[in-house]
Design an enzyme around this catalytic site. Sequence first.
Site, PDB file in Angstrom:
ATOM      1  CB  THR A  89       2.268  -0.931   6.914  1.00  0.00           C
ATOM      2  OG1 THR A  89       3.042  -0.355   5.900  1.00  0.00           O
ATOM      3  CG2 THR A  89       0.823  -0.571   6.743  1.00  0.00           C
ATOM      4  NE  ARG A 137       5.884   2.566  -2.959  1.00  0.00           N
ATOM      5  CZ  ARG A 137       5.423   1.890  -1.913  1.00  0.00           C
ATOM      6  NH1 ARG A 137       5.106   2.531  -0.806  1.00  0.00           N
ATOM      7  NH2 ARG A 137       5.275   0.594  -1.968  1.00  0.00           N
ATOM      8  CB  VAL A 138       1.114   6.444  -3.953  1.00  0.00           C
ATOM      9  CG1 VAL A 138      -0.127   5.969  -3.212  1.00  0.00           C
ATOM     10  CG2 VAL A 138       1.253   7.961  -3.824  1.00  0.00           C
ATOM     11  N   GLY A 139       2.026   3.624  -2.279  1.00  0.00           N
ATOM     12  CA  GLY A 139       1.872   2.177  -2.197  1.00  0.00           C
ATOM     13  C   GLY A 139       0.416   1.756  -2.137  1.00  0.00           C
ATOM     14  CG  ASP A 140      -0.321  -1.844   0.001  1.00  0.00           C
ATOM     15  OD1 ASP A 140       0.763  -1.260   0.235  1.00  0.00           O
ATOM     16  OD2 ASP A 140      -0.816  -2.679   0.770  1.00  0.00           O
ATOM     17  CB  THR A 157       1.467  -4.860   6.427  1.00  0.00           C
ATOM     18  OG1 THR A 157       2.811  -4.354   6.483  1.00  0.00           O
ATOM     19  CG2 THR A 157       1.471  -6.273   6.976  1.00  0.00           C
ATOM     20  N   GLY A 204       4.168  -3.000  -1.186  1.00  0.00           N
ATOM     21  CA  GLY A 204       2.942  -2.395  -1.685  1.00  0.00           C
ATOM     22  C   GLY A 204       2.663  -2.573  -3.159  1.00  0.00           C
TER      23      GLY A 204
HETATM   24  N1  ASP Z   1       2.536  -1.708   2.267  1.00  0.00           N
HETATM   25  C1  ASP Z   1       3.409  -0.621   2.564  1.00  0.00           C
HETATM   26  C2  ASP Z   1       3.775   0.095   1.292  1.00  0.00           C
HETATM   27  O1  ASP Z   1       4.247  -0.511   0.379  1.00  0.00           O
HETATM   28  C3  ASP Z   1       4.679  -0.988   3.266  1.00  0.00           C
HETATM   29  C4  ASP Z   1       4.567  -1.910   4.452  1.00  0.00           C
HETATM   30  O2  ASP Z   1       3.547  -2.575   4.623  1.00  0.00           O
HETATM   31  O3  ASP Z   1       5.511  -2.005   5.261  1.00  0.00           O
HETATM   32  O4  ASP Z   1       3.615   1.273   1.215  1.00  0.00           O
END
Ligand code: ASP
Length: 299
Positions: free
Chosen positions: A166, A194-197, A217, A220
């Site tokens: 990220t 799917r939705v992350g942070d 990063t 998530g």
């Molecule tokens: N934080 C990101 C997510 O989970 C992935 C990443 O940081 O590489 O969507």
Amino acid sequence: DRRSLTPAREAEFRAALARIAAAAWARLTAGAPALDVVESAVRDLEDFPLFNAGRGAVLNADGVVEMDASIMDGRTRRGGAVAAVRTAMHPVSLARAVMERTEHVLLVGEGAERLAGTIGAERAPQPYFITAERAEQQRLAARQGKVTLDHDPLFNVPDPKDKRGTVGAVARDANGHLAAATSTGGMTNKHPGRVGDTPIVGAGTWAEDTTCAVSATGHGEYFLLSSLAHDVHARMAYGGAALDAACAGALGRVGELGGTGGLIAIDRDGAIAMPYNSEGMYRARVGEDGVVRVAIYSD
Ligand code: ASP
């Protein structure tokens, strides 16, 4: 393990980070607002195909790129975000459009795509985003039935432990305003939708002029469950913590859950913290001396 990255590949990453940080610094010294600077830095990172954002983003379980991004303006405390977008070449700019051109904070999927069309954002079909290496990573993850960080050591690809996560930027401008922005393709082989942070204001991104700007990063789900970025702010605002301690405390809670990753943060006085509990984290900083400092591991 520094040896896991080939010298040529490491040089490519370092050069990109140095170039992008120098460009951001040039804009800041020319008087650009922090908000513009974090947006343009993240756009540059989205264009660089070795990072997991924009072009070169990871693929979900259907072999499709779905991207998340957010941006927050510490001066106004306004934020914008998009999730699961498939055509925006610069999801961070679409996130900014949500903030400035709608009365909402977060748009997802179809609706976010429609906004991209309405405002004439730059868009591209899926092949623009998909690199051969990302497609191979997704096939390997799918074969093993795993959902992985783009840089998990699972992959038997040429540079097995490359860190190419990220992307994010935080900045403090000449007027003392703070801003943060984050953009990602998420996790390899993730469930569609799917939705992350990253697009969740308070988890992946936070900025408030009275405290700090934060971009995260990592895995998530754990950052979501820790409200990482807002936690850093809260420790400063309510607990009087200094930036370093606030970041360490907040990341500690991610670690307690078993989550790995890191964050970049800057406070109202310009102090910078970039802690991580992963093997490394690609990062660059420029302080008042104007010198760009790039690091990957504990160097
Ligand atoms: N934080 C990101 C997510 O989970 C992935 C990443 O940081 O590489 O969507």
